[in-house]
Write a protein that holds these residues in place. Structure first.
Motif, PDB file in Angstrom:
ATOM      1  N   ASP A 612      48.500  32.610  75.402  1.00 16.18           N
ATOM      2  CA  ASP A 612      47.589  31.480  75.454  1.00 16.18           C
ATOM      3  C   ASP A 612      46.831  31.394  76.775  1.00 16.18           C
ATOM      4  O   ASP A 612      46.170  30.400  77.054  1.00 16.18           O
ATOM      5  CB  ASP A 612      48.332  30.166  75.179  1.00 16.18           C
ATOM      6  N   ASP A 614      44.358  33.407  77.402  1.00 20.86           N
ATOM      7  CA  ASP A 614      43.282  34.343  77.076  1.00 20.86           C
ATOM      8  C   ASP A 614      41.964  33.969  77.727  1.00 20.86           C
ATOM      9  O   ASP A 614      40.999  34.726  77.685  1.00 20.86           O
ATOM     10  CB  ASP A 614      43.097  34.430  75.557  1.00 20.86           C
ATOM     11  N   ARG A 757      46.918  32.093  69.127  1.00 20.48           N
ATOM     12  CA  ARG A 757      47.260  32.081  70.552  1.00 20.48           C
ATOM     13  C   ARG A 757      48.567  31.344  70.821  1.00 20.48           C
ATOM     14  O   ARG A 757      49.380  31.780  71.649  1.00 20.48           O
ATOM     15  CB  ARG A 757      46.129  31.425  71.360  1.00 20.48           C
TER      16      ARG A 757
END
Length: 889
Positions: A612, A614, A757
C-alpha cells in the motif's frame, strides 16, 4: 465438532491472551475457519513471547489468563462451531530455576524424584562433572565472575534455605552443603566474595553443589545434558519414560477429555527418542480420554499433527499414528511451483559472481554441517563417539577400533546424512531409513576416500550395522543396551545438526533468490514442475489427507507474499540481475558488507516493500519509513549472525555490523541513499501486482487441494513480514474485521485497486474458498484430485485440478509462471490480462460436459463450448484464479 476443515494459528503471550483470542472468535468463524490452533498454552517462563520455554506442563499459563480463560475461549468457540487445537512441547522444558522439576534436580541431584525426567548424563567423562549438571550461564569465566562478586550466597525463600544469586538467576543450594552451627546472616558474611577468605569458602560451597556454574562458552564442549538444538536455556525431556510421559501430558489429556481441546500439534517430533512409540502411546491415551468426552462434542477422534521437516523425496514414516505434518512440506512445494526453472542457472551464476564461491549448494551444506559438528555440537558428537566405542568393545572383531577412527568415520556419515533423522525403532529401519542411510554411507565413503576393502570402508559398514536398530541373534543384554544408547544419541543428534546447518546457517549464506530460502526448503530444489507438484499432492491425499497445508508460520523467514513477489523475479532473471547489480554498486563503497550481503539486503527491500506504499517513496512519512527500515535492520543483524561468515551470535564483529547498519542508514538519511531507495521502491511497486498474482495462486491451492488449510494469524491480508520476531508482530484485527464485514455483504469480490493494495482481495478470496469448503465438506476432505490439461497457446501456463466426490465437483484453476503478463488483474485491467488466454481452453471429462458450473466467488455461471471445454478467458474473467463448483441436482 467435526474434524478440522480449516485452522487459524494464533500466537499467544502476555500481550495477546486467551481472552484476546476469545475476542477474535467471531472474526475467524465468519472468515470460515473451523478450529483455532493455539501456540503452547502451558506455563512458560515469565514474559515468554512464544511459549516453547515451558516451566510447568501441569498448568495453563497464568500470563495467558490461566485455565479459566481457556474455558471461556472454548465456550465462545463452541457457540460459533469452532474447535481448539493446542501446540504442545514434549521434547524440552526451560532450564530455569522457575521450573520446579529442574530446580528440584539442581537442589538434590540424582536423588531428586525428577532426575530421570531430564536427559542428563550423570556419568560424564570429566571427573569434575560426574554426578553434576553443567550450568553454562555465566557471562564471563567462572573465576572472573567469582572474583568480581557476580556470584553471592543469599537467603532462600524457605526457612533455613539458601540460594546462589547470579546475574543469570537464583539457584538453589543443597542443604547438605551448608556448614552447621551458623545463623543465616553469619553464613552470608562467611561466604562474602569481596573478601579473599570468603571467596574461597564460597568457591568450596559451589563445588559441593549438584551443578557446576560455568562460562556460557563452555557449553559446546562440556554440556552433559541434551539441549533443544544448541540453546542452553532449554533442556531435553525423557518422554520415552512412561512416568515422564504421564507427567508431561496429564493436563492436555484432561483438557481433551473435558471437550476443551480437540487436537494437538506436537512440537519438534524429531527430538524424541522414539517418535513412533511416542505417537502410539499418545494416540492410545487420547482414545481413552475421548471415551470420556461430553456428548455435546461431536469430534470423538483427536486431530494430531506433528512438526516435521521433510527432505526432498522424503515422506512421513508410515508407522506413525497421526494425521500428518504441520505443512512445511506444502509450503516448500507451493513455493517451488511458483519459480521458473530456467531462472536457476542465471541467478546462481550471478550469485557465484558476487561471492566467488562456485561450490554446489550440497557442498556448501556439507561445509556448514562440518562446522556445526566441530564448533557447535562437539560435546554431543564426542558423547556419541564414546558410546560407539563401548559398542565396539563388545565384539572381539571390532574392539581395536579407536575413538579417533570412529570419530572420523562418524563425522563423515553425519556430514553426509541427507534427512533430519532415521527412525530405527520397532525392530529396525523402515524402507525410507534404509535408503537415506545407504546414501549417507555412500557419500561418507567419498568424503573419506574409502575404497572398497579399506579399513575406513569396513568401519563405515560397522557403524551402519550398529546404528540400524537391528540386533544380531544372541547379542548379550549389555551389548544390546550399548547399541540402543548409541542409536538414541545418533538419532537425537542428527535433527539439531540438520536444522542448524541448513535453516540457521546455509539459508542465510546462500541466496540466489531468497524466496527459495524457507523452512522446509532445500537449496538443491529451485523449482517444481506442475506434474511433480501434482504427484506430491496425490501422495498426501493418499497417505495423510488431513495433513495441514501452510504457506506461513511463526517460524517462516519471510512472509508468504514477500516470497510470492520475489518468485516473480524468476520470470525476468536478466532484468533483475541488471537492476540488482546497479543498486549494489550504488550503495556506499567499502570492503564491508560484502557484495553478497548487499544483494541479500536488496532482495529484502524489494520483497518486503509494503504493497500500500505504491504512491512512491516521497509520499511516505519519515517516521513510517524509519520504522520499516528498522525492521529491515533487525532482520539484517540476525541474518548476518546466523550466516556465521563475518559475524555471529557467539563472536559478533562490531565493525562489520556497523558497516552493514550504515548501508541502511544511508538509505534513510543521505539524499543519494534516498534516491537509491526510491528507485528500489519504484521497482518493487511495479513488481507488486505480479507478486499478488502469485500470492492468490498459492492461496487458492492451500484452500482447495487435499489437506487442511492452515492460516497464520494476520496473513489473510498481504504478509511481507521478515524472520521472527518480525513475523509475530501484533495483528490489526479491527481493520480485518471491517474489511471482512464488507466482503461478506458484497455479492462479488471487490477488485478495485484499493482492494488489491490493501490485501482485501486476498481476504475475500479466502472467505469464499472456505465458504465452499463449509458447504461441501466431503468434497474437499475426501474428493479425488485429478489434474486437467489445457489446450491452446498458453496451455503450459495453466494449473488446473478437478476435485470430485459423490456428485459434487470443484474446478480449481490458476496461472503458472506468467504473473508478469497477468499483472493487469491487480491494476484494475482484467480485460487486458485475460487477453492472454484468448485461444486457450480447459478440457473437462466427457461425463461433465453438460454440467452447470458456477464461480464460487460471485455465483456467475460459466458458459461451456459445444465440445464441453471451457475458455480460460471465461473462467478467469475478472480474477487470475478461480474455484468453480458443479453439484448434481
Amino acid at each position: 465438532m467435526n474434524a478440522p476443515r480449516a485452522t487459524a494459528r494464533l500466537q499467544l503471550h502476555a500481550g495477546f491472551t486467551l481472552d484476546d483470542a476469545r475476542a477474535c472468535v467471531d472474526y475467524y468463524a465468519d472468515l470460515g475457519t473451523s478450529h483455532l490452533y493455539l501456540s503452547p498454552i502451558t506455563r512458560a517462563r515469565a514474559g515468554s513471547t512464544h511459549g516453547y520455554d515451558v516451566i510447568d506442563h501441569g498448568a495453563v499459563n497464568p500470563e495467558l489468563g490461566g485455565e479459566p480463560a481457556l474455558e471461556r475461549l472454548a465456550r465462545a468457540a463452541r457457540r460459533r462451531g469452532l474447535g481448539l487445537i493446542a501446540d504442545i512441547v514434549p521434547n524440552h522444558m526451560a532450564a530455569d530455576p522457575a521450573n520446579a522439576w529442574w530446580r528440584d534436580v539442581l537442589a538434590l541431584g540424582q536423588a531428586s524424584a525428577y532426575s530421570r525426567h531430564f536427559d542428563i548424563d550423570w556419568h560424564a567423562p570429566d571427573a569434575a562433572l560426574r554426578g553434576k549438571i553443567l550450568l553454562p550461564v555465566l557471562a564471563d569465566p567462572y573465576g572472573d565472575a567469582l572474583a568480581r562478586g557476580d556470584i553471592r550466597l543469599r537467603l532462600g525463600p524457605g526457612d533455613g534455605s539458601f540460594e546462589l544469586d547470579t546475574p543469570a538467576g537464583r539457584y538453589p543450594v543443597a542443604s547438605s552443603s551448608i556448614p552447621r552451627g551458623y545463623g543465616g546472616q553469619a553464613l552470608l558474611r562467611l561466604h562474602d566474595p569481596c573478601a579473599p577468605d570468603g571467596r574461597e569458602r564460597l568457591h568450596g560451597l559451589l563445588e559441593r553443589q549438584h551443578y557446576r556454574l560455568a562460562w556460557w562458552r563452555t557449553a559446546p564442549d562440556q554440556i552433559n545434558w541434551r539441549r533443544f538444538f544448541e540453546i542452553s536455556e532449554l533442556v531435553g525431556v525423557r518422554v520415552e519414560d512412561d512416568a515422564v510421559f504421564d507427567d508431561v501430558h496429564a493436563l492436555v489429556l484432561r483438557l481433551y477429555a473435558e471437550g476443551i481441546l480437540d487436537g494437538l500439534r506436537i512440537d519438534h517430533i524429531d527430538g524424541l527418542a522414539s517418535p513412533g512409540a511416542y505417537l502410539r502411546r499418545l494416540a492410545q491415551r487420547l482414545a481413552q480420554a475421548g471415551a470420556c468426552r461430553p456428548a455435546a462434542c461431536a469430534q470423538k477422534q483427536a486431530y494430531l499433527v506433528v512438526e516435521k521437516i521433510l527432505a526432498p523425496g522424503e515422506e512421513p514414516d508410515p508407522r506413525w499414528r497421526m494425521d500428518g505434518t504441520t505443512g512445511y512440506d506444502f509450503m516448500d512445494q507451493a513455493g517451488a511451483l511458483l519459480h521458473a526453472p530456467a531462472a536457476e542457472g542465471p541467478l546462481r551464476a550471478f550469485w557465484q559472481a558476487l561471492t566467488g564461491d562456485t561450490r554446489a549448494p550440497r557442498a556448501q551444506l556439507e561445509a556448514a554441517r562440518r562446522r556445526m559438528l566441530e564448533r557447535h555440537f562437539p560435546s554431543e558428537r564426542l558423547a556419541l563417539v564414546r558410546s560407539l566405542e563401548r559398542v565396539a568393545r563388545q565384539d572381539a572383531r571390532t574392539r581395536d577400533w579407536t575413538a579417533h577412527a570412529i570419530d572420523r568415520a562418524l563425522s563423515a556419515m553425519l556430514t553426509a546424512f541427507p534427512v533430519y533423522r532415521s527412525y530405527a525403532e520397532d525392530g529396525g529401519r523402515g524402507r525410507a531409513d534404509r535408503e537415506a542411510c545407504r546414501k549417507a554411507m555412500q557419500r561418507a565413503a567419498d568424503l573419506l576416500e574409502a575404497r572398497a576393502g579399506s579399513a575406513d570402508a569396513a568401519l563405515l559398514a560397522e557403524l551402519d550395522q550398529w546404528l540400524s536398530g537391528e540386533a544380531p541373534p544372541g547379542l548379550e543384554p549389555q551389548a544390546l543396551a550399548e547399541r540402543s544408547e548409541a542409536l538414541r544419541r545418533f538419532q537425537q543428534l542428527t535433527p539439531p545438526l540438520a536444522a542448524k546447518a541448513l535453516e540457521d546457517t546455509l539459508l542465510y549464506r546462500y541466496g540466489p533468490l531468497l524466496s527459495r530460502n524457507e523452512v522446509g526448503a532445500s537449496p538443491d530444489t529451485f523449482a517444481l514442475s506442475p506434474s511433480a507438484f501434482h504427484a506430491l499432492a496425490e501422495a498426501r491425499a493418499r497417505t495423510h489427507p488431513r495433513a495441514m497445508l501452510a504457506t506461513a508460520t511463526h517460524d517462516h523467514k519471510r512472509g508468504e507474499d514477500a516470497r510470492a513477489r520475489l518468485a516473480a523475479l524468476s520470470e525476468m532473471p536478466g532484468q533483475w540481475r541488471d537492476n540488482a547489480l546497479r543498486w549494489i554498486q550504488a550503495l556506499p563503497a567499502g570492503d564491508a558488507p560484502t557484495l553478497a550481503d548487499r544483494y541479500l539486503l536488496i532482495q529484502t527491500l524489494v520483497g518486503a516493500w509494503p504493497a500500500d506504499w505504491d504512491a512512491g517513496l516521497a509520499a511516505q512519512p519519515d517516521s513510517a519509513l524509519a520504522q520499516w527500515l528498522e525492521r529491515v535492520s533487525q532482520w539484517q543483524r540476525k541474518a548476518l549472525r546466523e550466516a556465521k561468515l563475518h559475524t555471529s551470535w557467539t563472536d559478533p564483529d562490531p565493525a562489520y555490523e556497523t558497516a552493514a547498519d550504515a548501508q541502511i542508514a544511508f538509505l534513510l538519511d543521505d539524499p543519494a541513499g534516498r534516491g537509491l531507495l526510491g528507485d528500489i521502491a519504484a521497482f518493487a511497486s511495479e513488481l507488486a501486482p505480479a507478486g499478488m498474482i502469485n500470492s492468490l495462486t498459492q492461496t487458492l491451492l492451500r484452500n482447495t487441494l487435499p489437506g487442511v488449510p492452515d492460516l497464520y494469524q494476520g496473513t489473510e491480508l498481504w504478509d511481507f513480514s521478515l524472520v521472527d520476531p518480525d513475523n509475530r508482530r501484533p495483528v490489526d484485527y479491527a481493520r480485518r474485521e471491517a474489511l471482512l464485514a464488507r466482503a461478506r455483504e458484497a455479492s462479488a469480490i471487490d477488485l478495485s485497486e484499493s482492494a488489491w493494495r490493501s490485501g482485501a482481495v486476498k481476504q475475500a478470496l479466502i472467505q469464499r474458498l472456505l465458504a465452499a469448503r463449509t458447504r461441501l465438506p466431503a468434497l474437499f476432505a475426501e474428493g479425488e484430485c485429478i489434474a486437467l490439461a489445457a489446450r491452446g497457446a498458453q496451455a503450459e501456463r495453466v494449473l488446473a485440478w478437478l476435485r470430485r466426490h459423490d456428485g459434487q465437483n470443484a474446478l480449481v484453476v490458476a496461472p503458472h509462471l506468467c504473473a508478469l503478463s497477468l499483472a493487469g488483474y491487480a491494476r484494475g485491467c482484467s480485460a487486458d490480462a485475460r487477453s492472454l488466454w484468448a485461444d486457450t481452453v480447459l478440457a473437462l471429462p466427457a461425463e461433465m460436459a453438460g454440467g452447470a458450473w458456477r464461480d464460487a466467488t460471485d455465483g456467475r455461471q460459466l458458459h461451456l463450448l459445444p465440445d464441453g471445454s471451457v475458455p480460460l478467458a471465461e473462467i478467469l474473467r475478472e480474477m487470475p484464479v478461480a474455484l468453480c463448483l458443479s453439484v448434481d441436482g
